[in-house]
Design a protein around this motif. Structure first.
Motif, PDB file in Angstrom:
ATOM      1  N   THR A 242       0.837  -1.211   0.000  1.00 24.15           N
ATOM      2  CA  THR A 242       0.000   0.000   0.000  1.00 24.15           C
ATOM      3  C   THR A 242       0.868   1.256   0.000  1.00 24.15           C
ATOM      4  N   MET A 246       0.868   4.142  -2.848  1.00 22.37           N
ATOM      5  CA  MET A 246       0.661   5.553  -2.541  1.00 22.37           C
ATOM      6  C   MET A 246       1.817   6.401  -3.068  1.00 22.37           C
ATOM      7  N   MET A 276      -0.194  11.418   6.534  1.00 21.08           N
ATOM      8  CA  MET A 276      -1.266  10.574   7.065  1.00 21.08           C
ATOM      9  C   MET A 276      -1.598  10.898   8.511  1.00 21.08           C
ATOM     10  N   ARG A 284      -7.852   9.596   5.113  1.00 20.23           N
ATOM     11  CA  ARG A 284      -6.753   8.751   4.634  1.00 20.23           C
ATOM     12  C   ARG A 284      -7.236   7.776   3.553  1.00 20.23           C
ATOM     13  N   SER A 285      -8.459   7.284   3.729  1.00 22.88           N
ATOM     14  CA  SER A 285      -8.983   6.313   2.759  1.00 22.88           C
ATOM     15  C   SER A 285      -9.145   6.914   1.365  1.00 22.88           C
ATOM     16  N   MET A 290      -4.510   4.328  -1.669  1.00 15.13           N
ATOM     17  CA  MET A 290      -4.947   3.743  -0.401  1.00 15.13           C
ATOM     18  C   MET A 290      -6.229   2.933  -0.595  1.00 15.13           C
ATOM     19  N   ARG A 294      -7.459  -0.642   4.482  1.00 17.81           N
ATOM     20  CA  ARG A 294      -6.107  -0.473   4.999  1.00 17.81           C
ATOM     21  C   ARG A 294      -5.945   0.859   5.728  1.00 17.81           C
ATOM     22  N   ALA A 295      -6.850   1.813   5.487  1.00 21.56           N
ATOM     23  CA  ALA A 295      -6.672   3.178   5.992  1.00 21.56           C
ATOM     24  C   ALA A 295      -6.607   3.248   7.515  1.00 21.56           C
ATOM     25  N   ILE A 298      -2.931   1.686   8.530  1.00 25.53           N
ATOM     26  CA  ILE A 298      -1.734   1.955   7.737  1.00 25.53           C
ATOM     27  C   ILE A 298      -0.699   2.775   8.491  1.00 25.53           C
TER      28      ILE A 298
END
Length: 546
Positions: A242, A246, A276, A284-285, A290, A294-295, A298
């Motif tokens: 991830t 990003m 983040m 964040r999502s 992303m 996972r947000a 992470i």
């Protein structure tokens, strides 16, 4: 590694055909703390190689445990069971020949972890191997080695999971150092993060805790580096994938396909973390690259990576898309004799690991090797007549025979019980948790009491088949131990003659020295044979041959 009892075809013939060069299809499942992954591969023994034909992933958050008890929650177990059913359905659609499953940190640590594995087997018919942290690290290494050429240079591997982080120092032919530390993205998010966006206080506490947890394994890793030796870092699994995605979106405007081999710097990682930490989970999502699932976790995972790179003073990391599940495939191929060349050294991992533990606990290897030779000689000669155990059981008997006296390192009194404890906690590589339990129990019962249901260590063997294996093989090892009573190698050879009608087993013993009557060995055999006779319903007689 043992194959799963969940097999979609009767595949004993298939496995025999594999060793003769015929292709087969294998599925491997990794039951992790955050996700359940499955990979399906077509194995081509003639190359030898495997080709990935399908992948499946489901975020189940199995590591979201009960805060009071540490147990896996009912909701998390239900999500996992549903995900495993979908994996089985996909495996069926691909007509796989066998399915191999492993469980890691979340199941390993939960008080009800073993109960969950029993539930999986009861409801799905799927037998899951529970593996130790170091064994997990070893199989991650195998997965990476199947996809990366290390060019004779040492590499640091880091795999950031939901419940643990595996950091290893490896090269083309061996892993110099393997470690597993209880810092993972799900675990740390649950334990440290209660604000959204994360507060400065929680961020600092999280950072300090991670550094404190990683300092010792990284110091130990550095002890395995030669002076002036340069290393590179390779990262695996979801968190690092991830972060790479990003970074690619920010730097390139798109995510390369495949992402395997993508590199980013520690400096750029720091910028991502700074970005983040100022955002809440929903914000964040929405970051490019992303995933929604996972947000939430992470940030903790990214800090683990940053602290590891900082402690190791490494400036960049390269992504490898192969990890534990592919390592499970490679391990299966090794165990079936399908791989040689650069992975050949890994095929002897069990033997080398057992010998390392024997040396650690100052085992008399000359004597223990005699016990192992006698045990295997009896095993081989009695196979098909008194027992039906396979090569896997033979390997565990050998390991137990080599280590049966390791408990002497603690004390002679009850040393068989000390042997059980030392083996059970020895991190023997190449064995799963069930196999470790069997080896430890075999050593436990080489003397004194026979296996009994009231013994806690014997109760740890959930399956009746495994208890039977311990009862029968430990009885065989008792004879082997008795035949080296003076530990001077008085007996050179054992020949078995079994009369099935009379239920009479005659041991014809060849002495090493012709003038040695071996009286103590014969007395010891007579004294210790009762448990063997009860177990196999036979009478044992012995005499010396010229």
């Amino acid at each position: 590694m043992a194959t799963s009892v969940y097999q979609l075809k009767t595949n004993s013939t298939q496995f025999a055909n594999v060793t003769q060069g015929e292709d087969c299809t294998l599925a491997a499942i990794d039951i992790g703390t955050n996700s359940i992954h499955m990979v399906i591969v077509k194995i081509q023994p003639s190359l030898p190689a495997f080709t990935i034909v399908a992948r499946e992933k489901d975020t189940v958050r199995l590591g979201h445990r009960d805060r009071l008890t540490g147990n896996l929650t009912e909701a998390a177990m239900d999500r996992s069971l549903n995900a495993l059913r979908r994996c089985q359905d996909l495996a069926t659609s691909f007509q796989v020949d066998s399915l191999v499953a492993v469980a890691t940190s979340a199941v390993r640590e939960a008080p009800n972890g073993r109960e969950f594995l029993q539930r999986i087997e009861a409801e799905l018919g799927l037998e899951v191997d529970l593996i130790s942290g170091q064994e997990e690290a070893r199989r991650i290494y195998l997965g990476v080695l199947s996809a990366v050429d290390f060019n004779q240079q040492p590499h640091v591997l880091i795999d950031i999971g939901g419940g643990s982080t595996e950091i290893s120092l490896v090269e083309s032919h061996e892993a110099r150092f393997l470690s597993s530390t209880k810092v993972g993205a799900v675990r740390l998010t649950q334990d440290f993060v209660n604000t959204d966006p994360i507060s400065n206080r929680e961020f600092a506490a999280l950072q300090a805790y991670i550094r404190g947890m990683l300092e010792r394994p990284i110091e130990e890793l550095q002890e395995h580096l030669f002076p002036e030796e340069q290393v590179q870092m390779i990262g695996t699994s979801g968190t690092i994938e991830t972060l790479a995605a990003m970074h690619a979106m920010a730097d390139l405007g798109n995510v390369p396909n495949p992402l395997h081999g993508y590199t980013f710097s520690r400096q750029d990682l720091g910028k991502l973390i700074q970005q983040m930490r100022e955002l809440n989970c929903r914000e964040r999502s929405n970051l490019p690259g992303m995933s929604d699932k996972r947000a939430e976790i992470i940030l903790a995972g990214a800090i683990i990576l940053q602290e590891a790179m900082d402690l190791l003073q490494l400036k960049k990391i390269t992504l490898c898309e192969r990890a534990l599940r592919e390592g499970v495939i490679v391990d299966w191929m090794l165990s079936h004799g399908l791989i040689e060349s650069r992975l050949q050294y890994q095929s002897s991992i069990r033997e080398r690991s057992v010998m390392a533990i024997a040396k650690k606990y100052r085992v008399d290897l000359v004597a223990s090797k005699r016990t192992a030779v006698f045990s295997l000689s009896l095993f081989d000669q009695l196979q098909g007549g008194l027992h039906q155990w396979d090569t896997e059981a033979r390997e565990m008997l050998w390991a137990a025979a080599i280590l049966h006296n390791c408990g002497l390192y603690i004390s002679h009194a009850a040393h068989h019980k000390h042997s059980y404890y030392l083996i059970r906690n020895a991190e023997l590589l190449g064995f799963n948790e069930t196999q470790l339990e069997i080896v430890a129990n075999l050593a436990r019962y080489h003397r004194k009491s026979k296996p009994k249901k009231k013994h806690e260590n014997y109760q740890n063997l959930i399956h009746k088949e495994h208890r039977q294996m311990v009862s029968e093989l430990s009885a065989i090892m008792r004879l082997a131990v008795a035949l080296d009573r003076r530990q001077v190698g008085a007996i050179a050879e054992i020949q078995c003659d079994f009369d099935a009608k009379q239920r009479l087993l005659t041991l014809k013993l060849t002495p090493t020295h012709r003038d040695d009557a071996c009286e103590l060995e014969l007395w010891s055999l007579n004294y210790n044979k009762e448990i063997f006779e009860e177990e196999f319903a036979v009478t044992v007689a012995a005499h010396l041959c010229p």
